[in-house]
Design an enzyme around this catalytic site. Structure first.
Site, PDB file in Angstrom:
ATOM      1  N   TYR A 103      75.950 -30.430   8.527  1.00  0.00           N
ATOM      2  CA  TYR A 103      76.218 -29.364   7.547  1.00  0.00           C
ATOM      3  C   TYR A 103      76.859 -30.032   6.330  1.00  0.00           C
ATOM      4  CZ  TYR A 103      75.608 -25.809  11.226  1.00  0.00           C
ATOM      5  OH  TYR A 103      75.099 -25.006  12.215  1.00  0.00           O
ATOM      6  N   LYS A 108      74.327 -18.110  15.073  1.00  0.00           N
ATOM      7  CA  LYS A 108      74.742 -17.139  16.100  1.00  0.00           C
ATOM      8  C   LYS A 108      73.727 -16.042  16.420  1.00  0.00           C
ATOM      9  CE  LYS A 108      78.580 -19.000  16.987  1.00  0.00           C
ATOM     10  NZ  LYS A 108      78.265 -20.020  17.975  1.00  0.00           N
ATOM     11  N   PRO A 163      72.958 -17.245   8.729  1.00  0.00           N
ATOM     12  CA  PRO A 163      72.571 -18.247   9.727  1.00  0.00           C
ATOM     13  C   PRO A 163      73.504 -19.457   9.847  1.00  0.00           C
ATOM     14  CG  PRO A 163      71.087 -18.320   7.823  1.00  0.00           C
ATOM     15  CD  PRO A 163      71.973 -17.136   7.640  1.00  0.00           C
TER      16      PRO A 163
HETATM   17  P1  FAD Z   1      63.584 -10.494  16.369  1.00  0.00           P
HETATM   18  O1  FAD Z   1      63.474 -11.936  16.717  1.00  0.00           O
HETATM   19  O2  FAD Z   1      63.481 -10.111  14.942  1.00  0.00           O
HETATM   20  O3  FAD Z   1      62.499  -9.711  17.231  1.00  0.00           O
HETATM   21  C1  FAD Z   1      62.195  -8.364  16.989  1.00  0.00           C
HETATM   22  C2  FAD Z   1      60.728  -8.112  17.360  1.00  0.00           C
HETATM   23  O4  FAD Z   1      60.441  -6.747  17.191  1.00  0.00           O
HETATM   24  C3  FAD Z   1      59.760  -8.873  16.459  1.00  0.00           C
HETATM   25  O5  FAD Z   1      58.840  -9.588  17.262  1.00  0.00           O
HETATM   26  C4  FAD Z   1      59.094  -7.787  15.636  1.00  0.00           C
HETATM   27  O6  FAD Z   1      57.748  -8.097  15.307  1.00  0.00           O
HETATM   28  C5  FAD Z   1      59.181  -6.598  16.572  1.00  0.00           C
HETATM   29  N1  FAD Z   1      59.150  -5.292  15.903  1.00  0.00           N
HETATM   30  C6  FAD Z   1      59.605  -4.953  14.671  1.00  0.00           C
HETATM   31  N2  FAD Z   1      59.414  -3.649  14.451  1.00  0.00           N
HETATM   32  C7  FAD Z   1      58.843  -3.140  15.557  1.00  0.00           C
HETATM   33  C8  FAD Z   1      58.419  -1.848  15.929  1.00  0.00           C
HETATM   34  N3  FAD Z   1      58.549  -0.807  15.108  1.00  0.00           N
HETATM   35  N4  FAD Z   1      57.875  -1.674  17.145  1.00  0.00           N
HETATM   36  C9  FAD Z   1      57.731  -2.722  17.999  1.00  0.00           C
HETATM   37  N5  FAD Z   1      58.103  -3.979  17.699  1.00  0.00           N
HETATM   38  C10 FAD Z   1      58.664  -4.181  16.490  1.00  0.00           C
HETATM   39  N6  FAD Z   1      70.152 -17.610  15.307  1.00  0.00           N
HETATM   40  C11 FAD Z   1      70.766 -18.490  16.150  1.00  0.00           C
HETATM   41  O7  FAD Z   1      71.326 -18.064  17.164  1.00  0.00           O
HETATM   42  N7  FAD Z   1      70.804 -19.839  15.915  1.00  0.00           N
HETATM   43  C12 FAD Z   1      70.203 -20.364  14.825  1.00  0.00           C
HETATM   44  O8  FAD Z   1      70.203 -21.582  14.681  1.00  0.00           O
HETATM   45  C13 FAD Z   1      69.585 -19.468  13.873  1.00  0.00           C
HETATM   46  N8  FAD Z   1      68.967 -19.933  12.765  1.00  0.00           N
HETATM   47  C14 FAD Z   1      68.219 -19.060  11.989  1.00  0.00           C
HETATM   48  C15 FAD Z   1      67.553 -19.572  10.899  1.00  0.00           C
HETATM   49  C16 FAD Z   1      66.786 -18.724  10.110  1.00  0.00           C
HETATM   50  C17 FAD Z   1      66.050 -19.297   8.926  1.00  0.00           C
HETATM   51  C18 FAD Z   1      66.679 -17.336  10.425  1.00  0.00           C
HETATM   52  C19 FAD Z   1      65.831 -16.398   9.609  1.00  0.00           C
HETATM   53  C20 FAD Z   1      67.372 -16.815  11.500  1.00  0.00           C
HETATM   54  C21 FAD Z   1      68.141 -17.661  12.288  1.00  0.00           C
HETATM   55  N9  FAD Z   1      68.841 -17.179  13.391  1.00  0.00           N
HETATM   56  C22 FAD Z   1      69.539 -18.061  14.184  1.00  0.00           C
HETATM   57  C23 FAD Z   1      68.807 -15.743  13.724  1.00  0.00           C
HETATM   58  C24 FAD Z   1      67.779 -15.406  14.815  1.00  0.00           C
HETATM   59  O9  FAD Z   1      66.500 -15.913  14.478  1.00  0.00           O
HETATM   60  C25 FAD Z   1      67.718 -13.890  15.036  1.00  0.00           C
HETATM   61  O10 FAD Z   1      69.025 -13.412  15.190  1.00  0.00           O
HETATM   62  C26 FAD Z   1      66.874 -13.515  16.266  1.00  0.00           C
HETATM   63  O11 FAD Z   1      65.492 -13.596  15.956  1.00  0.00           O
HETATM   64  C27 FAD Z   1      67.173 -12.092  16.761  1.00  0.00           C
HETATM   65  O12 FAD Z   1      66.330 -11.777  17.854  1.00  0.00           O
HETATM   66  P2  FAD Z   1      65.885 -10.271  18.125  1.00  0.00           P
HETATM   67  O13 FAD Z   1      65.101 -10.309  19.379  1.00  0.00           O
HETATM   68  O14 FAD Z   1      67.045  -9.379  18.030  1.00  0.00           O
HETATM   69  O15 FAD Z   1      64.972  -9.879  16.872  1.00  0.00           O
HETATM   70  C1  DHB Z   2      69.542 -24.325  12.871  1.00  0.00           C
HETATM   71  C2  DHB Z   2      69.683 -23.185  12.129  1.00  0.00           C
HETATM   72  C3  DHB Z   2      70.940 -22.743  11.809  1.00  0.00           C
HETATM   73  O1  DHB Z   2      71.103 -21.600  11.135  1.00  0.00           O
HETATM   74  C4  DHB Z   2      72.068 -23.439  12.182  1.00  0.00           C
HETATM   75  O2  DHB Z   2      73.286 -22.979  11.820  1.00  0.00           O
HETATM   76  C5  DHB Z   2      71.929 -24.573  12.939  1.00  0.00           C
HETATM   77  C6  DHB Z   2      70.646 -25.026  13.273  1.00  0.00           C
HETATM   78  C7  DHB Z   2      68.190 -24.804  13.192  1.00  0.00           C
HETATM   79  O3  DHB Z   2      67.235 -24.135  12.800  1.00  0.00           O
HETATM   80  O4  DHB Z   2      68.073 -25.853  13.854  1.00  0.00           O
END
Ligand code: FAD
Ligand code: DHB
Length: 391
Positions: free
Chosen positions: A200, A295, A291
């Site tokens: 970081y 978490k 992000p």
């Molecule tokens: P989602 O993964 O968003 O899944 C929801 C699903 O519901 C999707 O497949 C969607 O298509 C579907 N859906 C939407 N609407 C409907 C509907 N009406 N009916 C049926 N299905 C529907 N988190 C970490 O813990 N560590 C990390 O390192 C990290 N890095 C990240 C980096 C980036 C760039 C981003 C964008 C996020 C990051 N996150 C990280 C966050 C993490 O990706 C999300 O918190 C996680 O995807 C949440 O999971 P979820 O199952 O709640 O939601």
């Molecule tokens: C990654 C993403 C994050 O947001 C983070 O804090 C650490 C790692 C990753 O995509 O590897």
């Protein structure tokens, strides 16, 4: 159709919940608007807290994570061009595992289909009905046909843009929302990671970040303005900016072909409570964390664990108290994660209105964090996942 738990969304939260329930003999149907291949190739999170990795292991979904994921027992804060390693292992006895979110999604889909349980992909027009009553139901379209699923309970696991949260009357929710004045430009590149640990980096031009996906694949991010367009960032510009910001004594950045890139806005959102009648929200449907703290996915998977436990108790014994406690139990974890993500974000990013003294304050905080064993331990225990002694 009829099932015990109707699960909306096949992301980490919905798929994990479905699997944990099936291990307890509880039926569910998962519906998902996306195509299977899209859901399986959505590159997002990568860092699993130890508790998340342990839960995946305990439910038999951790095989590939253990063989292909990489355990990190340290994380680096880079500022003024120098590295400072926070030794997660020595400070907490725990570490994190880097394993892509889309790989977890693939693993959980494969397990569910192997076990013969349904996931209905590419549904549309999803609506939730009678969520305050004893017999909630879901309606949607699949291949042009109207379908109704009658449920005992609905789990809204459909992420930040899903329909579940909006099915709850606004007056019944308290919403906390904040937009940050920057975004992250993220890339995946076919090149060996340039550092052994996740880095970081604080820099006067803005935050930069180096992570891994495998010994041959790197994941990197740059802080950019929220209105930036990915089309204005050809690969050479991305590598040049990464090189400038990540520059450190005796270290060089390896570049390689970029196989994916995108810009993600930075925001924070929490709705309270995470339950309305027979609808329970889990994961990004209820909250979004910036992000920086890594978490979001961890919260989503752990909430699936808490909800599965509470539903099991209710279906088996009729005891509703764990379900009644679900929202408060999750929200305590959510606000801890929100605070950690806000703290990391504030310490590492360049704010548009920040003056020279604000930058000095960030550097003072970074200097203290890496030098004080107490401060380093606080970062470390949050990074690997703070576990409450009493829940
Ligand atoms: P989602 O993964 O968003 O899944 C929801 C699903 O519901 C999707 O497949 C969607 O298509 C579907 N859906 C939407 N609407 C409907 C509907 N009406 N009916 C049926 N299905 C529907 N988190 C970490 O813990 N560590 C990390 O390192 C990290 N890095 C990240 C980096 C980036 C760039 C981003 C964008 C996020 C990051 N996150 C990280 C966050 C993490 O990706 C999300 O918190 C996680 O995807 C949440 O999971 P979820 O199952 O709640 O939601
Ligand atoms: C990654 C993403 C994050 O947001 C983070 O804090 C650490 C790692 C990753 O995509 O590897």
């Amino acid at each position: 159709m009829r099932t015990q738990v109707g699960i909306v969304g096949a992301g980490p939260a919905g798929l994990m919940l479905a699997h944990l329930l099936s291990l307890q003999g509880i039926e569910s149907i998962v519906i998902e608007t996306g195509k299977r291949t899209d859901v399986e190739h959505r590159v997002r999170a990568g860092v699993l807290e130890q508790g998340t990795a342990d839960l995946l292991d305990a439910c038999g979904a951790g095989g590939r994570m253990r063989s292909e994921g990489v355990v990190h027992d340290g994380v680096v804060l880079r500022f003024r061009g120098e590295d400072h390693r926070i030794d997660l292992g020595a400070l907490t006895g725990r570490g994190v595992t880097v394993y892509g979110q889309q790989e977890i999604v693939k693993d959980l889909i494969a397990i569910r289909l192997r076990d013969g349980h349904p996931i209905l992909f590419e549904v549309s027009n999803v609506q939730l009905h009678d969520i305050k009553r004893e017999h909630p139901w879901i309606s949607f379209l699949l291949d042009g046909a109207s379908i109704r699923i009658d449920c005992d309970v609905i789990a809204g696991c459909d992420g930040v843009d899903g329909v579940s949260r909006d099915s709850i009357p606004k007056r019944s929710l308290t919403t906390y929302s904040r937009a940050y004045p920057f975004a992250w430009l993220g890339i995946v590149a076919t090149v060996a990671p340039s550092a052994a640990d996740i880095v970081y980096c604080h820099h006067e031009r803005g935050f930069a970040f180096l992570s891994t996906r495998s010994p041959a694949v790197s994941r990197l991010y740059l802080q950019v303005a929220p209105e930036e367009r990915i089309g204005d960032w050809p690969d050479t510009r991305i590598w040049e900016e990464l090189e400038t910001r990540l520059a450190a004594h005796g270290w060089s950045l390896h570049d390689g072909p970029i196989t994916g890139k995108g810009i993600t806005s930075m925001r924070s959102l929490v709705v309270e409570p995470m339950q309305f009648g027979r609808l329970f929200l889990a994961g990004d449907a209820a909250h979004v964390v910036p992000p920086t703290g890594a978490k979001g996915m961890n919260l989503a998977i752990r909430e699936a664990g808490i909800l599965a436990e509470a539903l099991t108790m209710w279906f088996r014994t009729g005891d509703i108290s764990p379900l009644d406690a679900y929202s408060a139990r999750c929200l305590r974890r959510v606000w801890r994660a929100q605070h950690f993500a806000w703290w990391m974000t504030s310490m590492l990013h360049r704010f548009p209105d920040s003056d020279a003294s604000q930058v000095q304050l960030q550097l003072a905080q970074l200097d203290y964090t890496v030098n004080s064993p107490a401060a380093a331990k606080s970062l470390a225990e949050n990074y690997v996942g703070y576990e409450w002694a009493s829940e």
